[in-house]
Scaffold this motif. Sequence first.
Motif, short mmCIF file in Angstrom:
data_model
loop_
_atom_site.label_atom_id
_atom_site.label_comp_id
_atom_site.label_asym_id
_atom_site.label_seq_id
_atom_site.Cartn_x
_atom_site.Cartn_y
_atom_site.Cartn_z
N VAL A 102 0.83 -1.21 0.00
CA VAL A 102 0.00 0.00 0.00
C VAL A 102 0.87 1.25 0.00
CG1 VAL A 102 -1.61 1.35 1.40
CG2 VAL A 102 -2.00 -1.10 1.08
N VAL A 103 1.91 1.26 0.84
CA VAL A 103 2.81 2.41 0.92
C VAL A 103 3.45 2.69 -0.44
CG1 VAL A 103 5.00 3.21 1.88
CG2 VAL A 103 3.27 2.22 3.38
N VAL A 104 3.92 1.65 -1.10
CA VAL A 104 4.54 1.82 -2.41
C VAL A 104 3.54 2.36 -3.42
CG1 VAL A 104 5.57 0.58 -4.37
CG2 VAL A 104 6.33 0.09 -2.04
N ALA A 105 2.33 1.81 -3.40
CA ALA A 105 1.30 2.27 -4.33
C ALA A 105 0.93 3.73 -4.11
CB ALA A 105 0.05 1.39 -4.18
N VAL A 106 0.96 4.17 -2.87
CA VAL A 106 0.63 5.57 -2.56
C VAL A 106 1.77 6.51 -2.92
CG1 VAL A 106 0.20 7.18 -0.66
CG2 VAL A 106 -1.03 5.02 -0.76
N LEU A 107 3.01 6.07 -2.69
CA LEU A 107 4.17 6.93 -2.90
C LEU A 107 4.57 7.09 -4.36
CD1 LEU A 107 6.54 5.91 0.06
CD2 LEU A 107 5.02 7.89 -0.10
N ILE A 108 4.29 6.10 -5.19
CA ILE A 108 4.73 6.15 -6.59
C ILE A 108 4.22 7.40 -7.32
CG2 ILE A 108 4.41 5.07 -8.86
CD1 ILE A 108 4.95 2.39 -7.57
N PRO A 109 2.92 7.72 -7.26
CA PRO A 109 2.44 8.92 -7.97
C PRO A 109 3.05 10.22 -7.44
CG PRO A 109 0.61 7.49 -7.38
CD PRO A 109 1.81 6.99 -6.63
N GLU A 110 3.43 10.23 -6.17
CA GLU A 110 3.93 11.46 -5.54
C GLU A 110 5.43 11.65 -5.74
OE1 GLU A 110 2.08 13.75 -4.10
OE2 GLU A 110 0.22 12.61 -4.42
N PHE A 111 6.21 10.58 -5.63
CA PHE A 111 7.67 10.71 -5.61
C PHE A 111 8.39 9.90 -6.69
CE2 PHE A 111 6.07 11.28 -1.27
CZ PHE A 111 6.55 12.56 -0.99
N GLY A 112 7.70 9.03 -7.39
CA GLY A 112 8.35 8.19 -8.38
C GLY A 112 8.65 6.80 -7.84
N LEU A 113 9.12 5.94 -8.71
CA LEU A 113 9.27 4.53 -8.36
C LEU A 113 10.37 4.28 -7.33
CD1 LEU A 113 8.60 1.56 -8.77
CD2 LEU A 113 10.14 1.53 -10.74
N PHE A 114 11.58 4.77 -7.57
CA PHE A 114 12.70 4.44 -6.67
C PHE A 114 12.48 4.95 -5.24
CE2 PHE A 114 16.91 5.28 -4.83
CZ PHE A 114 17.41 4.00 -4.82
N PRO A 115 12.10 6.22 -5.05
CA PRO A 115 11.82 6.66 -3.67
C PRO A 115 10.69 5.87 -3.02
CG PRO A 115 12.08 8.56 -5.12
CD PRO A 115 12.00 7.35 -6.00
N ALA A 116 9.72 5.44 -3.82
CA ALA A 116 8.61 4.66 -3.27
C ALA A 116 9.10 3.30 -2.79
CB ALA A 116 7.51 4.48 -4.32
N LEU A 117 9.96 2.68 -3.57
CA LEU A 117 10.50 1.37 -3.17
C LEU A 117 11.36 1.49 -1.91
CD1 LEU A 117 11.55 -0.11 -6.65
CD2 LEU A 117 9.46 -0.54 -5.35
N VAL A 118 12.19 2.54 -1.86
CA VAL A 118 13.02 2.76 -0.67
C VAL A 118 12.13 3.03 0.54
CG1 VAL A 118 14.71 4.29 0.41
CG2 VAL A 118 14.99 3.61 -1.99
N GLY A 119 11.09 3.84 0.36
CA GLY A 119 10.18 4.13 1.45
C GLY A 119 9.48 2.89 1.97
#
Length: 333
Positions: A98-115
């Motif tokens: 869920v966190v990755v799915a939420v972060l991808i539109p906001e910050f992009g793929l790599f930051p979302a994966l790290v998050g």
Amino acid sequence: METIQKTENVSATKDSSTSVFSADKLIKFISNNSTLLVFIIMLISAAFLSDRFYTESNITNVLRQSVPLGLAALGMLYVIITGGIDLSVGSIMALVSVVVAVLIPEFGLFPALVGGAVCATLFGLLAGVLVTSFNIAPFIATLAMMTIARGAALIVAKGQPIFIDDPALIDFGTGYFLGLPLPVYVFLGFALLAHFIYKHTVFGRLVISIGSNETATRFAGIRVNHYKMAVYAISGFACGLAGILASSRTGVGSPVLSIGFELDVIAAVVVGGASLSGGKGTVVNTIIGVLIMSMISNLMNLMNISGYNQQVVKGVIIIAAVMLESFKSRAKV
């Protein structure tokens, strides 16, 4: 005449001792290689249980579905070796997806994966802190983290699945290289790292020592709590990877992902020969345990066995594995 009789008695004694020695060797061999023998039996049985099992598409499917289970099981292995348990694995996977799915539109793929990976590691570390600093039993601590992580996933996702609109992640989750799904290579890399740490580092040896005799390890001046917190953090990180790869295959961040998954993970580790009392287990046998559990699930699906019955079978498998481990321990004594 008396000399002949003595010779015959000596010969009979030698034959008897040789027979006992051979039987002991056979029992010891079976005991030491029980996981591998079960796996071989499963491979042979699969051909008779379903004519679709050894098709290329099904083998690929088994390998792909084994990846999240394998990653979580390798993380769980470290926890179990220390004498602990982690019930939060499925919930952490859901939260990370869920966190990755939420972060991808906001910050992009790599930051979302790290998050997502950082989030999972922190949840695992928090479970370790509860176990070590507050002396909460691992079962209770990780049960609480299971509930918190699942609740957090539902809150972040507002109770709804979140679709992942990132072609790179989806392509990776569904892609192939040299005939194998790409996520399989992530699992192989993680498995090699886990094996190296376990076999060739001080950290690995101390983890085994803690599980074998925690009191003696403390008296040796080892900071046991630090290592126990680390293994829970490793378990959380492994679940983070598992959640990311599971969502990359489905294209969805789901707050209800992997409900009850902890049962499969614990079963895979125990079937792989790890002792729930700690101090025993190997990465290689855990991988074999993962493949056994994946094969069993796949075969039951091919045989149209209902999900309810599958849960019963998995429970029986856990009991059988624990009983076998208990039998082997008594036999060594």
